[in-house]
Design a protein around this motif. Structure first.
Motif, short mmCIF file in Angstrom:
data_model
loop_
_atom_site.label_atom_id
_atom_site.label_comp_id
_atom_site.label_asym_id
_atom_site.label_seq_id
_atom_site.Cartn_x
_atom_site.Cartn_y
_atom_site.Cartn_z
N MET A 1 -8.66 -15.86 12.82
CA MET A 1 -8.74 -14.31 13.20
C MET A 1 -8.12 -13.56 11.88
N ILE A 2 -8.72 -12.27 11.66
CA ILE A 2 -8.53 -11.50 10.50
C ILE A 2 -7.85 -10.35 11.05
N ARG A 3 -6.45 -10.25 10.25
CA ARG A 3 -5.70 -8.84 10.54
C ARG A 3 -5.88 -8.03 9.35
N LEU A 4 -6.58 -6.88 9.76
CA LEU A 4 -6.90 -6.09 8.51
C LEU A 4 -5.65 -4.91 8.36
N ARG A 5 -5.62 -4.33 7.28
CA ARG A 5 -4.78 -3.11 6.94
C ARG A 5 -5.40 -2.61 5.89
N ILE A 6 -5.19 -1.22 5.70
CA ILE A 6 -5.72 -0.44 4.43
C ILE A 6 -4.59 -0.48 3.21
N LYS A 7 -4.97 -0.66 2.41
CA LYS A 7 -4.13 -0.61 1.11
C LYS A 7 -4.65 -0.11 -0.15
N VAL A 8 -3.86 0.69 -1.16
CA VAL A 8 -4.48 1.20 -2.19
C VAL A 8 -4.41 0.11 -3.20
N VAL A 9 -5.40 -0.15 -3.68
CA VAL A 9 -5.73 -1.09 -5.06
C VAL A 9 -5.86 -0.43 -6.26
N CYS A 10 -5.33 -1.18 -7.53
CA CYS A 10 -5.75 -0.59 -8.75
C CYS A 10 -6.56 -1.51 -9.56
N ALA A 11 -7.82 -1.92 -9.28
CA ALA A 11 -8.40 -2.94 -10.07
C ALA A 11 -8.81 -2.44 -11.40
N THR A 12 -9.84 -1.64 -11.33
CA THR A 12 -10.34 -0.89 -12.36
C THR A 12 -10.12 0.74 -12.25
N ARG A 13 -10.05 0.99 -10.94
CA ARG A 13 -9.89 2.56 -10.71
C ARG A 13 -9.27 2.37 -9.14
N ARG A 14 -8.33 3.36 -8.81
CA ARG A 14 -7.47 3.62 -7.64
C ARG A 14 -8.50 3.56 -6.53
N SER A 15 -8.29 2.79 -5.62
CA SER A 15 -9.26 2.73 -4.28
C SER A 15 -8.62 2.35 -3.05
N LEU A 16 -9.14 2.75 -2.03
CA LEU A 16 -8.71 2.33 -0.65
C LEU A 16 -9.75 0.81 -0.54
N ALA A 17 -8.99 0.05 0.01
CA ALA A 17 -9.50 -1.49 0.56
C ALA A 17 -8.85 -1.88 1.71
N LEU A 18 -9.73 -2.67 2.40
CA LEU A 18 -9.23 -3.37 3.55
C LEU A 18 -8.82 -4.87 2.96
N THR A 19 -7.61 -5.06 3.43
CA THR A 19 -6.95 -6.44 2.83
C THR A 19 -6.60 -7.31 4.31
N ASP A 20 -6.34 -8.62 4.02
CA ASP A 20 -5.98 -9.33 5.13
C ASP A 20 -4.57 -9.27 5.20
N THR A 21 -3.72 -9.52 6.19
CA THR A 21 -2.34 -9.49 6.21
C THR A 21 -2.03 -11.09 6.74
N PRO A 22 -0.72 -11.49 6.41
CA PRO A 22 -0.25 -12.71 6.90
C PRO A 22 -0.04 -12.65 8.50
N ARG A 23 -0.34 -13.90 9.15
CA ARG A 23 -0.04 -14.08 10.67
C ARG A 23 1.41 -13.72 10.91
N PRO A 24 1.65 -12.61 11.88
CA PRO A 24 3.00 -12.36 11.93
C PRO A 24 3.81 -13.39 12.60
N ARG A 25 3.54 -14.18 13.57
CA ARG A 25 4.41 -15.25 14.31
C ARG A 25 3.80 -16.62 13.47
N CYS A 26 3.51 -16.73 12.19
CA CYS A 26 3.31 -18.07 11.73
C CYS A 26 4.60 -18.90 11.60
#
Length: 97
Positions: A1-26
């Motif tokens: 199961m994917i747990r998504l969050r919005i994050k600002v990333v700076c690869a070539t240009r600052r942008s908003l991205a959806l990223t996966d997050t760690p499982r909280p109860r791992c």
């Protein structure tokens, strides 16, 4: 199961991205996404630390949603480069009397 969050990333240009997050109860990483692992050289002395990712998430899974606009040139912060001591913040460190 994917747990998504919005994050600002700076690869070539600052942008908003959806990223996966760690499982909280791992049970392996307790929601941190991995462990720091100290290692030594052949004499047993400390040689550094490396990050070991937990298999409960993929830190490289990232989908860019939209690039963020750049500031106009006149709105960007101007850097002082040590020329004028009063130009940094408008205040002096000298006593008033």
């Amino acid at each position: 199961m994917i747990r998504l969050r919005i994050k600002v990333v700076c690869a070539t240009r600052r942008s908003l991205a959806l990223t996966d997050t760690p499982r909280p109860r791992c049970p392996d990483c307790q929601g941190e996404g991995g462990h720091h692992h100290d290692y030594g050289d052949h004499n047993g002395e400390y040689a550094g630390t490396e990050w070991l990712s937990c298999p409960c998430w993929d830190e490289n899974r990232c989908v860019v949603l939209l690039p963020l606009p750049r500031r106009p040139r006149w709105l960007r912060r101007r850097r002082n480069h040590g020329r004028d001591p009063w130009a940094t913040n408008g205040y002096s460190n000298e006593p008033p009397f």
